[in-house]
Design a protein around this motif. Sequence first.
Motif, PDB file in Angstrom:
ATOM      1  N   ARG A  66       0.944  -1.354   0.094  1.00 23.84           N
ATOM      2  CA  ARG A  66       0.095   0.201  -0.177  1.00 23.84           C
ATOM      3  C   ARG A  66       0.876   1.128  -0.135  1.00 23.84           C
ATOM      4  O   ARG A  66       1.537   1.469   0.752  1.00 23.84           O
ATOM      5  CB  ARG A  66      -0.990  -0.198   1.444  1.00 23.84           C
ATOM      6  CG  ARG A  66      -1.322  -1.570   1.564  1.00 23.84           C
ATOM      7  CD  ARG A  66      -3.120  -1.420   0.954  1.00 23.84           C
ATOM      8  NE  ARG A  66      -3.679  -3.286   1.535  1.00 23.84           N
ATOM      9  CZ  ARG A  66      -4.362  -3.079   1.635  1.00 23.84           C
ATOM     10  NH1 ARG A  66      -5.322  -1.597   2.107  1.00 23.84           N
ATOM     11  NH2 ARG A  66      -4.821  -4.055   2.217  1.00 23.84           N
ATOM     12  N   THR A  67       1.063   1.984  -1.097  1.00 27.33           N
ATOM     13  CA  THR A  67       1.527   3.259  -1.377  1.00 27.33           C
ATOM     14  C   THR A  67       1.245   4.370  -1.146  1.00 27.33           C
ATOM     15  O   THR A  67       1.752   5.345  -1.209  1.00 27.33           O
ATOM     16  CB  THR A  67       2.700   3.304  -2.262  1.00 27.33           C
ATOM     17  OG1 THR A  67       2.406   2.737  -3.552  1.00 27.33           O
ATOM     18  CG2 THR A  67       2.998   1.418  -2.156  1.00 27.33           C
ATOM     19  N   GLY A  68      -0.234   4.584  -1.533  1.00 31.17           N
ATOM     20  CA  GLY A  68      -1.282   5.722  -1.866  1.00 31.17           C
ATOM     21  C   GLY A  68      -1.286   6.163  -1.214  1.00 31.17           C
ATOM     22  O   GLY A  68      -2.749   6.978  -1.219  1.00 31.17           O
ATOM     23  N   VAL A  79      -3.797   6.709   5.777  1.00 31.65           N
ATOM     24  CA  VAL A  79      -5.037   6.223   5.049  1.00 31.65           C
ATOM     25  C   VAL A  79      -4.730   7.072   3.057  1.00 31.65           C
ATOM     26  O   VAL A  79      -3.493   7.946   3.197  1.00 31.65           O
ATOM     27  CB  VAL A  79      -6.714   7.706   4.889  1.00 31.65           C
ATOM     28  CG1 VAL A  79      -7.170   7.163   6.558  1.00 31.65           C
ATOM     29  CG2 VAL A  79      -6.038   8.690   4.778  1.00 31.65           C
ATOM     30  N   GLY A  80      -5.438   6.430   2.588  1.00 30.24           N
ATOM     31  CA  GLY A  80      -4.654   6.376   1.433  1.00 30.24           C
ATOM     32  C   GLY A  80      -6.331   5.468   0.490  1.00 30.24           C
ATOM     33  O   GLY A  80      -6.814   4.527   1.254  1.00 30.24           O
ATOM     34  N   ALA A  91      -9.401   1.662  -4.354  1.00 29.05           N
ATOM     35  CA  ALA A  91      -9.395   1.438  -3.177  1.00 29.05           C
ATOM     36  C   ALA A  91      -9.220   1.635  -1.968  1.00 29.05           C
ATOM     37  O   ALA A  91      -7.763   1.436  -1.854  1.00 29.05           O
ATOM     38  CB  ALA A  91      -9.717  -0.885  -2.651  1.00 29.05           C
ATOM     39  N   GLY A  92      -9.922   2.085  -1.166  1.00 30.02           N
ATOM     40  CA  GLY A  92      -9.643   2.870   0.115  1.00 30.02           C
ATOM     41  C   GLY A  92      -9.339   2.055   1.076  1.00 30.02           C
ATOM     42  O   GLY A  92      -9.456   1.155   1.420  1.00 30.02           O
ATOM     43  N   ARG A 113     -12.266   6.456  -2.252  1.00 26.23           N
ATOM     44  CA  ARG A 113     -11.104   7.199  -2.169  1.00 26.23           C
ATOM     45  C   ARG A 113     -11.233   8.977  -0.699  1.00 26.23           C
ATOM     46  O   ARG A 113     -11.250   9.563  -0.410  1.00 26.23           O
ATOM     47  CB  ARG A 113     -11.248   8.282  -3.568  1.00 26.23           C
ATOM     48  CG  ARG A 113     -10.995   7.378  -4.286  1.00 26.23           C
ATOM     49  CD  ARG A 113     -11.050   8.055  -6.091  1.00 26.23           C
ATOM     50  NE  ARG A 113     -10.692   7.436  -7.149  1.00 26.23           N
ATOM     51  CZ  ARG A 113     -11.037   7.692  -8.000  1.00 26.23           C
ATOM     52  NH1 ARG A 113     -10.377   9.228  -8.719  1.00 26.23           N
ATOM     53  NH2 ARG A 113     -10.517   7.198  -9.311  1.00 26.23           N
ATOM     54  N   PRO A 114     -10.301   7.951   0.305  1.00 21.06           N
ATOM     55  CA  PRO A 114     -10.228   9.277   1.531  1.00 21.06           C
ATOM     56  C   PRO A 114      -9.564  10.228   1.486  1.00 21.06           C
ATOM     57  O   PRO A 114      -7.830   9.441   0.521  1.00 21.06           O
ATOM     58  CB  PRO A 114      -9.481   8.209   2.218  1.00 21.06           C
ATOM     59  CG  PRO A 114      -8.851   6.479   2.084  1.00 21.06           C
ATOM     60  CD  PRO A 114      -9.784   6.615   0.262  1.00 21.06           C
ATOM     61  N   THR A 115      -9.375  11.295   0.937  1.00 21.73           N
ATOM     62  CA  THR A 115      -8.128  12.259   1.695  1.00 21.73           C
ATOM     63  C   THR A 115      -7.446  12.502   2.376  1.00 21.73           C
ATOM     64  O   THR A 115      -6.362  13.274   2.048  1.00 21.73           O
ATOM     65  CB  THR A 115      -8.672  13.675   0.682  1.00 21.73           C
ATOM     66  OG1 THR A 115     -10.116  14.169   1.088  1.00 21.73           O
ATOM     67  CG2 THR A 115      -9.289  12.843  -0.875  1.00 21.73           C
ATOM     68  N   ALA A 116      -8.047  12.696   3.707  1.00 20.55           N
ATOM     69  CA  ALA A 116      -7.301  13.023   4.813  1.00 20.55           C
ATOM     70  C   ALA A 116      -8.682  12.626   6.445  1.00 20.55           C
ATOM     71  O   ALA A 116      -9.158  12.284   6.114  1.00 20.55           O
ATOM     72  CB  ALA A 116      -7.628  14.811   5.110  1.00 20.55           C
TER      73      ALA A 116
END
Length: 313
Positions: A66-68, A79-80, A91-92, A113-116
């Motif tokens: 998981r790198t995003g 989160v990512g 996939a979040g 898509r989580p952002t923060a």
Amino acid sequence: MTGRAAAYGEPCVREQLAVPAGTHRAGVYDSDPTGRFQVGYTMDQDFAYHLIRWADGVPEDLGTARTGATGINAHGDIVGSEFDPETYRSAGWLYRNGEFTELPSIEPGFDSRPTAVSEDGTVSGASGAPGQRPVPVVWTPAGDARPLDLPPGDSGGRGTDIDDNGTVVGWTSAGPDTSTHAARWSPDGTVERLPEHRPGPETGSTAEAVRGGTVLGYEVYATGSTPILRWRDGAAGPDVLGEGTPQAVNGHGSVVVRTTPDTKLWLIQNGVTRSLPTDSTPYPTGEVVALTDGDIAYGRWNSTPVRWDCRLP
């Protein structure tokens, strides 16, 4: 630069972050407001990406699965999302206490898509059918997805950031062929469009970041002009901070912007404007992704993870 303070201070001091041995290139995605934790990536000599979390300046390799990453909070929760080329779905995920867990979409097969992520573990972001305009979403600390309300007539949007009191900012829109408009959701879920500097049928806007009630974003005109906007509690409208790209805001209302066409980074802090040194070229070589409440900015300089120490004496 319109709206820039008249007083100029000393440049901030750029410092490189430590990286694991064998790193080919690296960058920072986010920092928590206290500055204890940062999240980013490294690329090793075999060109494999690794997720990295810095704690008090020490990098920890969290693997290559998981790198995003998109956000981190004061507890080190990350989160990512990752894109699956077979399903064309994002996939979040959430990393907490040494484990990765899935952040569900609002319907099976949809993107998440989580952002923060806020201090209490609430996550902002969006979810929707792949290839279609998403809807703004928050995930509760327990991991449940909850769509946010939209202004009348709008059909989609995204939460781009979340304050520690639960306020979410982002944008909404009536459809894929219409302009986006900056929006804010209060902790109880009430939504409002933020006032634009020059509203009109060919004006679009978005809110990119929030901290301590101060919102940072930008406006877009049909001419291609992109003024940077700052919304402050109690003000009738936004401040215009020049042309360019918003970068980060902290809990004291300090902001970092990247201006055009000079592609320079500036901190506006307590009525004083200070530069964040990068290369002197026509192309952006520096980017700020977070500004701590202690006035330390994190980001990249070329392919190197750095911080700019902007603390006042």
